[in-house]
Design an enzyme around this catalytic site. Sequence first.
Site, mmCIF file in Angstrom:
data_model
loop_
_atom_site.group_PDB
_atom_site.id
_atom_site.type_symbol
_atom_site.label_atom_id
_atom_site.label_comp_id
_atom_site.label_asym_id
_atom_site.label_seq_id
_atom_site.Cartn_x
_atom_site.Cartn_y
_atom_site.Cartn_z
ATOM 1 N N LEU A 39 0.855 -1.184 0.000
ATOM 2 C CA LEU A 39 0.000 0.000 0.000
ATOM 3 C C LEU A 39 0.893 1.237 0.000
ATOM 4 O O LEU A 39 1.903 1.275 0.718
ATOM 5 C CB LEU A 39 -0.862 0.040 1.265
ATOM 6 N N THR A 42 4.198 3.612 -5.697
ATOM 7 C CA THR A 42 5.456 4.225 -6.131
ATOM 8 C C THR A 42 5.850 5.386 -5.220
ATOM 9 O O THR A 42 6.994 5.489 -4.767
ATOM 10 C CB THR A 42 5.283 4.765 -7.576
ATOM 11 N N SER A 141 2.438 3.278 -12.631
ATOM 12 C CA SER A 141 3.410 3.397 -13.724
ATOM 13 C C SER A 141 4.731 2.722 -13.380
ATOM 14 O O SER A 141 4.984 2.386 -12.230
ATOM 15 C CB SER A 141 3.645 4.880 -14.027
ATOM 16 N N GLU A 182 16.566 15.565 -10.074
ATOM 17 C CA GLU A 182 16.566 15.273 -8.628
ATOM 18 C C GLU A 182 17.789 14.442 -8.248
ATOM 19 O O GLU A 182 18.528 14.777 -7.325
ATOM 20 C CB GLU A 182 15.326 14.452 -8.249
ATOM 21 N N LEU A 309 1.800 12.807 -11.182
ATOM 22 C CA LEU A 309 2.161 13.360 -9.870
ATOM 23 C C LEU A 309 1.277 12.740 -8.797
ATOM 24 O O LEU A 309 0.087 12.490 -9.025
ATOM 25 C CB LEU A 309 1.948 14.882 -9.862
ATOM 26 N N HIS A 435 6.800 39.084 7.403
ATOM 27 C CA HIS A 435 8.186 39.494 7.147
ATOM 28 C C HIS A 435 9.076 39.013 8.277
ATOM 29 O O HIS A 435 8.708 39.162 9.436
ATOM 30 C CB HIS A 435 8.248 41.020 7.063
HETATM 31 C C1 LIG Z 1 11.751 8.743 -8.343
HETATM 32 C C2 LIG Z 1 10.359 9.306 -8.309
HETATM 33 C C3 LIG Z 1 10.118 10.462 -7.603
HETATM 34 C C4 LIG Z 1 8.842 10.997 -7.580
HETATM 35 N N1 LIG Z 1 8.633 12.135 -6.859
HETATM 36 C C5 LIG Z 1 7.412 12.687 -6.840
HETATM 37 C C6 LIG Z 1 7.170 13.852 -6.069
HETATM 38 O O1 LIG Z 1 8.063 14.357 -5.392
HETATM 39 N N2 LIG Z 1 5.927 14.375 -6.074
HETATM 40 C C7 LIG Z 1 4.924 13.832 -6.815
HETATM 41 O O2 LIG Z 1 3.819 14.369 -6.801
HETATM 42 N N3 LIG Z 1 5.105 12.706 -7.544
HETATM 43 C C8 LIG Z 1 6.329 12.134 -7.567
HETATM 44 N N4 LIG Z 1 6.516 10.977 -8.269
HETATM 45 C C9 LIG Z 1 5.373 10.419 -9.036
HETATM 46 C C10 LIG Z 1 4.424 9.638 -8.131
HETATM 47 O O3 LIG Z 1 5.140 8.648 -7.449
HETATM 48 C C11 LIG Z 1 3.317 9.032 -8.970
HETATM 49 O O4 LIG Z 1 2.693 10.034 -9.727
HETATM 50 C C12 LIG Z 1 2.260 8.343 -8.105
HETATM 51 O O5 LIG Z 1 2.831 7.344 -7.317
HETATM 52 C C13 LIG Z 1 1.160 7.752 -9.004
HETATM 53 O O6 LIG Z 1 0.186 7.136 -8.213
HETATM 54 P P1 LIG Z 1 -0.695 5.937 -8.808
HETATM 55 O O7 LIG Z 1 -1.649 5.579 -7.739
HETATM 56 O O8 LIG Z 1 -1.195 6.277 -10.142
HETATM 57 O O9 LIG Z 1 0.346 4.746 -9.052
HETATM 58 P P2 LIG Z 1 1.371 3.991 -8.118
HETATM 59 O O10 LIG Z 1 1.814 4.815 -6.994
HETATM 60 O O11 LIG Z 1 2.400 3.450 -9.047
HETATM 61 O O12 LIG Z 1 0.513 2.812 -7.507
HETATM 62 C C14 LIG Z 1 0.001 1.773 -8.273
HETATM 63 C C15 LIG Z 1 -0.161 0.563 -7.362
HETATM 64 O O13 LIG Z 1 -0.866 -0.439 -8.067
HETATM 65 C C16 LIG Z 1 -0.306 -1.696 -7.734
HETATM 66 N N5 LIG Z 1 -0.639 -2.615 -8.831
HETATM 67 C C17 LIG Z 1 -0.245 -2.560 -10.115
HETATM 68 N N6 LIG Z 1 -0.786 -3.563 -10.822
HETATM 69 C C18 LIG Z 1 -1.519 -4.293 -9.946
HETATM 70 C C19 LIG Z 1 -2.319 -5.447 -10.063
HETATM 71 N N7 LIG Z 1 -2.467 -6.094 -11.212
HETATM 72 N N8 LIG Z 1 -2.938 -5.920 -8.964
HETATM 73 C C20 LIG Z 1 -2.792 -5.295 -7.762
HETATM 74 N N9 LIG Z 1 -2.052 -4.199 -7.598
HETATM 75 C C21 LIG Z 1 -1.434 -3.691 -8.677
HETATM 76 C C22 LIG Z 1 1.176 -1.416 -7.608
HETATM 77 O O14 LIG Z 1 1.830 -2.401 -6.840
HETATM 78 C C23 LIG Z 1 1.158 -0.054 -6.933
HETATM 79 O O15 LIG Z 1 1.196 -0.159 -5.531
HETATM 80 C C24 LIG Z 1 7.775 10.382 -8.285
HETATM 81 C C25 LIG Z 1 8.015 9.185 -8.983
HETATM 82 C C26 LIG Z 1 9.280 8.657 -8.995
HETATM 83 C C27 LIG Z 1 9.525 7.371 -9.730
#
Ligand SMILES: Cc1cc2nc3c(=O)[nH]c(=O)nc-3n(C[C@H](O)[C@H](O)[C@H](O)COP(=O)(O)OP(=O)(O)OC[C@H]3O[C@@H](n4cnc5c(N)ncnc54)[C@H](O)[C@@H]3O)c2cc1C
Length: 457
Positions: A39, A42, A141, A182, A309, A435
């Site tokens: 949970l 990313t 992603s 970064e 994001l 300020h």
């Molecule tokens: C190095 C890095 C730095 C970042 N820094 C920032 C930042 O500072 N600020 C910011 O706003 N964004 C940042 N991001 C981007 C941010 O992490 C993502 O935009 C965000 O996590 C997207 O959320 P999401 O829920 O779409 O996907 P995710 O967070 O990728 O979550 C998707 C989830 O789905 C699960 N999943 C996938 N397929 C299945 C399946 N078939 N069955 C069950 N579970 C599944 C995965 O395991 C995962 O837990 C960063 C990303 C990276 C890589």
Amino acid sequence: MPEQNFDLVVLGGGSGGYAAALRASQLGMTVGLIEKSKLGGTCLHVGCIPTKALLHSAEVADVTRESAKYGVTSTFGGIEIGAVTKYREDIVASKYKGLQGLIKARGITVIEGAGRLVSPTSVQVGDDLITGKNVILATGSYSRSLPGLEIGGRVITSEHALELNFVPKKVAVLGGGVIGVEFSSVWKSWGADVHIIEALPHLVPNEDEAISKQFERAFRKRGIEFTLGVRFQSVTQNDQGVVVTLENGATIEADILLVAVGRGPVTANLGYEEVGVTMDRGYVLTNERLATNIPGVFAVGDIVPGLQLAHRGFQQGIFVAEEIAGLNPIVVDDLNIPKVTYSDPEVASVGLTEAKAAAEHGAENITTYDYSLAGNGKSHIIGTTGSIKVVRVNDGPIVGVHMIGARVGELIGEAQLVVNWEAYPEDLAPLIHAHPTQNEALGEAFLAIAGKPLHAI
Ligand SMILES: Cc1cc2nc3c(=O)[nH]c(=O)nc-3n(C[C@H](O)[C@H](O)[C@H](O)COP(=O)(O)OP(=O)(O)OC[C@H]3O[C@@H](n4cnc5c(N)ncnc54)[C@H](O)[C@@H]3O)c2cc1C
């Protein structure tokens, strides 16, 4: 097949998915949240949070080196990567525990395992069928590469970069967007030589051009090298390091190559196409209310085309839960979502760049103002330079704010309110900024663009 029934099934427990689950449970829905890994996704485990821990360590390194300037005697002895890892992992573990507790406290059922959409109302996890009146796709992603560029060994992605158990001496970074800069910033502060390769004409190429140029000057001053407007051609690696060849024939030698060329949607082989969800190059297409073409099936987060994001994912998750509950939430355009590039210096922006405002409203109908942080006491105290650029429509609202300098990411909250509320500079000018704060620089920019600059000409 054993069946579990919920009001809402969420596939993926990252920023988008868990936000949807939390809001839906608040609204009285029963929720099944399917997650194959951890949970938090990313952002919590390999994105936003751990990278910001590294950046803080990098900042401490720089402050230690420069401490004599502030009258503090200290010696920079180097980076102990084991201690950095512990610090990073402790933060992530604590936030992970907090999130698990919150999900539990809200009565959300977490189903562990990989899910596959098998009908508009059901997801299969192992031998179980999880059904819901509505389904939200939120599978996130992955780090993308380029055709023919294989990840492995010394050619790494951001996930591997986080886990490195040494500080490289020399790094090549492919991609001058947020993730590339970064890590470049961190490694430089930790003592590495860094060379960024960016095919577009600027670093942070999605920002206002004036900000991108200032950013390049700041990185150049820090000794971070970059090659712009040239494409990557190939890379070779051996026990000693990598040699990167560019299309112009130039070569760059380094210990490792970080590939930071963007992120692709996790949607392959998840049943989306089979159920009939309209897709485009792996992304799930939705209308502006995040509904797919299949009634009852929604999508949120990085699988939906647009800004990738975490806070967009949170907002979209909340939005869809409220949409399903019939609350008719307001749509926030991607343009008006705040963006922060976390590095030294930081970049933060919201709304239209000067070029886009000119294209949309006509160059003669907009005014911009650049407030230099040189005029801001607090910025001087913490030793940063930079600027705040405000774009307004003449006799109209502020439509863009673009900032660069240390800690400007912390100022984006006010900027996004101003742009989203379509505030006029004349209405903002009488309001007071404390300020001395860096926030005051925003106030000065609003005063100036309203025609009454205080600490500026
Ligand atoms: C190095 C890095 C730095 C970042 N820094 C920032 C930042 O500072 N600020 C910011 O706003 N964004 C940042 N991001 C981007 C941010 O992490 C993502 O935009 C965000 O996590 C997207 O959320 P999401 O829920 O779409 O996907 P995710 O967070 O990728 O979550 C998707 C989830 O789905 C699960 N999943 C996938 N397929 C299945 C399946 N078939 N069955 C069950 N579970 C599944 C995965 O395991 C995962 O837990 C960063 C990303 C990276 C890589």
